[in-house]
Design a protein around this motif. Structure first.
Motif, PDB file in Angstrom:
ATOM      1  N   LEU A   1       0.894  -1.391   0.112  1.00 52.43           N
ATOM      2  CA  LEU A   1      -0.122  -0.102   0.024  1.00 52.43           C
ATOM      3  C   LEU A   1       0.814   1.118  -0.064  1.00 52.43           C
ATOM      4  O   LEU A   1       0.354   2.246  -0.527  1.00 52.43           O
ATOM      5  N   TRP A   2       2.097   1.255   0.700  1.00 58.09           N
ATOM      6  CA  TRP A   2       2.929   2.253   0.678  1.00 58.09           C
ATOM      7  C   TRP A   2       3.324   2.834  -0.773  1.00 58.09           C
ATOM      8  O   TRP A   2       3.786   4.010  -0.985  1.00 58.09           O
ATOM      9  N   PHE A   3       3.365   1.653  -1.715  1.00 57.77           N
ATOM     10  CA  PHE A   3       3.722   1.911  -2.899  1.00 57.77           C
ATOM     11  C   PHE A   3       2.524   2.474  -3.930  1.00 57.77           C
ATOM     12  O   PHE A   3       2.732   3.094  -5.017  1.00 57.77           O
ATOM     13  N   GLN A   4       1.222   2.071  -3.718  1.00 57.43           N
ATOM     14  CA  GLN A   4       0.220   2.016  -4.517  1.00 57.43           C
ATOM     15  C   GLN A   4      -0.035   3.661  -4.197  1.00 57.43           C
ATOM     16  O   GLN A   4      -0.867   4.237  -5.155  1.00 57.43           O
ATOM     17  N   ILE A   5      -0.098   4.032  -2.877  1.00 58.88           N
ATOM     18  CA  ILE A   5      -0.557   5.575  -2.911  1.00 58.88           C
ATOM     19  C   ILE A   5       0.148   6.413  -3.625  1.00 58.88           C
ATOM     20  O   ILE A   5      -0.676   7.361  -4.089  1.00 58.88           O
ATOM     21  N   PRO A   6       1.212   6.696  -3.528  1.00 54.42           N
ATOM     22  CA  PRO A   6       1.886   7.823  -4.154  1.00 54.42           C
ATOM     23  C   PRO A   6       1.755   7.584  -5.767  1.00 54.42           C
ATOM     24  O   PRO A   6       1.719   8.695  -6.542  1.00 54.42           O
ATOM     25  N   GLY A   7       1.687   6.117  -6.292  1.00 54.93           N
ATOM     26  CA  GLY A   7       1.562   5.952  -7.435  1.00 54.93           C
ATOM     27  C   GLY A   7      -0.024   6.396  -8.011  1.00 54.93           C
ATOM     28  O   GLY A   7      -0.198   6.799  -9.045  1.00 54.93           O
ATOM     29  N   PHE A   8      -0.961   6.406  -7.196  1.00 55.85           N
ATOM     30  CA  PHE A   8      -2.480   6.727  -7.434  1.00 55.85           C
ATOM     31  C   PHE A   8      -2.158   8.265  -7.413  1.00 55.85           C
ATOM     32  O   PHE A   8      -2.997   8.795  -8.380  1.00 55.85           O
ATOM     33  N   LEU A   9      -1.564   8.960  -6.494  1.00 57.18           N
ATOM     34  CA  LEU A   9      -1.869  10.629  -6.625  1.00 57.18           C
ATOM     35  C   LEU A   9      -1.024  11.040  -7.870  1.00 57.18           C
ATOM     36  O   LEU A   9      -1.542  11.991  -8.398  1.00 57.18           O
ATOM     37  N   ALA A  10       0.080  10.249  -8.207  1.00 52.26           N
ATOM     38  CA  ALA A  10       0.799  10.834  -9.419  1.00 52.26           C
ATOM     39  C   ALA A  10      -0.286  10.468 -10.766  1.00 52.26           C
ATOM     40  O   ALA A  10      -0.228  11.360 -11.815  1.00 52.26           O
ATOM     41  N   MET A  11      -0.740   9.218 -10.877  1.00 46.61           N
ATOM     42  CA  MET A  11      -1.519   8.842 -11.710  1.00 46.61           C
ATOM     43  C   MET A  11      -2.716  10.043 -12.023  1.00 46.61           C
ATOM     44  O   MET A  11      -3.013  10.483 -13.134  1.00 46.61           O
ATOM     45  N   VAL A  12      -3.469  10.262 -10.776  1.00 47.16           N
ATOM     46  CA  VAL A  12      -4.556  11.225 -11.129  1.00 47.16           C
ATOM     47  C   VAL A  12      -4.235  12.716 -11.362  1.00 47.16           C
ATOM     48  O   VAL A  12      -4.781  13.256 -12.317  1.00 47.16           O
ATOM     49  N   ALA A  13      -2.958  13.088 -10.703  1.00 46.23           N
ATOM     50  CA  ALA A  13      -2.548  14.572 -11.449  1.00 46.23           C
ATOM     51  C   ALA A  13      -2.188  14.325 -12.788  1.00 46.23           C
ATOM     52  O   ALA A  13      -2.454  15.417 -13.393  1.00 46.23           O
ATOM     53  N   SER A  14      -1.390  13.213 -13.218  1.00 46.75           N
ATOM     54  CA  SER A  14      -1.085  13.153 -14.616  1.00 46.75           C
ATOM     55  C   SER A  14      -2.400  13.339 -15.608  1.00 46.75           C
ATOM     56  O   SER A  14      -2.213  13.858 -16.462  1.00 46.75           O
ATOM     57  N   LEU A  15      -3.164  12.519 -15.136  1.00 46.19           N
ATOM     58  CA  LEU A  15      -4.615  12.405 -15.825  1.00 46.19           C
ATOM     59  C   LEU A  15      -5.278  13.809 -16.266  1.00 46.19           C
ATOM     60  O   LEU A  15      -5.708  14.126 -16.851  1.00 46.19           O
ATOM     61  N   LEU A  16      -5.222  14.392 -14.809  1.00 50.79           N
ATOM     62  CA  LEU A  16      -5.982  15.628 -14.878  1.00 50.79           C
ATOM     63  C   LEU A  16      -5.080  16.687 -15.728  1.00 50.79           C
ATOM     64  O   LEU A  16      -5.837  17.385 -16.444  1.00 50.79           O
ATOM     65  N   VAL A  17      -3.870  16.968 -15.801  1.00 50.00           N
ATOM     66  CA  VAL A  17      -2.980  17.407 -16.626  1.00 50.00           C
ATOM     67  C   VAL A  17      -3.026  17.274 -18.212  1.00 50.00           C
ATOM     68  O   VAL A  17      -3.303  17.986 -18.907  1.00 50.00           O
ATOM     69  N   LEU A  18      -3.271  15.779 -18.360  1.00 46.66           N
ATOM     70  CA  LEU A  18      -3.430  15.614 -19.767  1.00 46.66           C
ATOM     71  C   LEU A  18      -4.844  15.716 -20.252  1.00 46.66           C
ATOM     72  O   LEU A  18      -4.842  16.149 -21.469  1.00 46.66           O
ATOM     73  N   LEU A  19      -5.531  15.868 -19.532  1.00 53.70           N
ATOM     74  CA  LEU A  19      -7.185  15.964 -19.981  1.00 53.70           C
ATOM     75  C   LEU A  19      -7.412  17.607 -20.154  1.00 53.70           C
ATOM     76  O   LEU A  19      -8.439  17.964 -20.092  1.00 53.70           O
ATOM     77  N   SER A  20      -6.427  18.312 -19.558  1.00 56.31           N
ATOM     78  CA  SER A  20      -6.486  19.765 -19.364  1.00 56.31           C
ATOM     79  C   SER A  20      -7.383  20.224 -18.522  1.00 56.31           C
ATOM     80  O   SER A  20      -8.151  21.178 -18.911  1.00 56.31           O
ATOM     81  N   VAL A  21      -7.662  19.597 -17.388  1.00 55.53           N
ATOM     82  CA  VAL A  21      -8.509  20.152 -16.475  1.00 55.53           C
ATOM     83  C   VAL A  21      -7.762  21.335 -15.722  1.00 55.53           C
ATOM     84  O   VAL A  21      -6.854  20.976 -15.021  1.00 55.53           O
TER      85      VAL A  21
END
Length: 190
Positions: free
Chosen positions: A90-110
Motif C-alpha cells: 500500500l505504501w507504493f500504491q498510494i503515491p502512484g495513485f496520487l501521481a496518476m490522477v494528477a497526470s490524468l488531470l494535466v493530460l485532460l487539460s482540467v
C-alpha cells in the motif's frame, strides 16, 4: 509441460489489447455532450465486443479443462496455487495513485481549480473501494462497485459545486477502464 503456466495471466495478457476501453470512454464523452446517436452506437458496439471476448475466453478455458479431464496427459495446467495474485504494498500504491490522477488531470487539460479536489475525491473513492473489496468479492463485482463509487462521489460533488461532472469523473473512470489511457490520443484526432 504446462505445470507452471497460469491460464488467466496468459489469457488476460493477450486479450487486454483488444478491449474497447478507448471506444467506451469516447462513447461516454459523446453521450455526455448529447451526441446520442454516435455515443449510443459506440457504447453498444464496445459492449458487444467485450461480451464476445468474454464468451470466447470462457468457452476456451472450459473446453481446455474438459479436454484435460477427458484426455489426461500426465501434467495438468496450473491451478490457483501457481496463479496467486501479486499485489504491491500500500505504501507504493498510494503515491502512484496520487501521481496518476494528477497526470490524468494535466493530460485532460482540467484547470487546477476546485475540479481537482472533486476529481481526487472521486478517484480516491474508487481506489479505496477497490482496495477494501479486494479478496472480499470477485473482481467483476469489485470493479462495478468501484465505478459506482466514482460516479456517485463525482456526480455528488458536481451537483454541490454546480460544475459539469465529466471533468470530475473521467480521471477516476480512466483508472478503472483498460485501454482508457488512449483517450488523450484519440481525442486529438476528433
Amino acid at each position: 509441460m504446462f505445470r507452471d503456466l497460469c491460464f488467466s495471466s496468459v489469457a488476460l495478457g493477450s486479450v487486454v489489447w483488444l478491449l474497447p476501453g478507448l471506444q467506451v470512454t469516447t462513447s461516454v464523452t459523446e453521450l455526455a455532450s448529447r451526441s446520442i446517436v454516435s455515443g449510443s452506437s459506440r457504447i453498444f458496439h464496445g459492449f458487444t465486443v467485450t461480451l464476445q471476448l468474454g464468451f470466447g475466453l470462457t468457452f476456451g478455458s472450459h473446453s481446455s479443462f474438459i479436454w484435460n479431464k477427458l484426455f489426461p496427459a500426465g501434467e495438468q495446467i496450473a491451478t490457483k496455487e501457481v496463479c496467486g495474485a501479486v499485489t504491491l504494498p500500500l505504501w507504493f500504491q498510494i503515491p502512484g495513485f496520487l501521481a496518476m490522477v494528477a497526470s490524468l488531470l494535466v493530460l485532460l487539460s482540467v484547470p487546477p481549480c476546485w475540479d481537482w479536489v472533486g476529481a481526487y475525491a472521486a478517484a480516491a473513492s474508487g481506489f479505496v473501494t477497490s482496495i477494501f473489496l479486494q479478496g472480499l468479492v470477485d473482481s467483476d463485482t469489485g470493479s462495478f462497485l468501484s465505478a459506482l463509487a466514482v460516479g456517485v462521489v463525482g456526480s455528488g460533488y458536481a451537483r454541490l459545486t454546480r460544475r459539469h461532472p465529466l471533468s470530475i469523473v473521467v480521471a477516476g473512470i480512466l483508472l478503472l477502464v483498460p485501454g482508457g489511457m488512449g483517450v488523450r490520443g484519440g481525442t486529438a484526432f476528433m
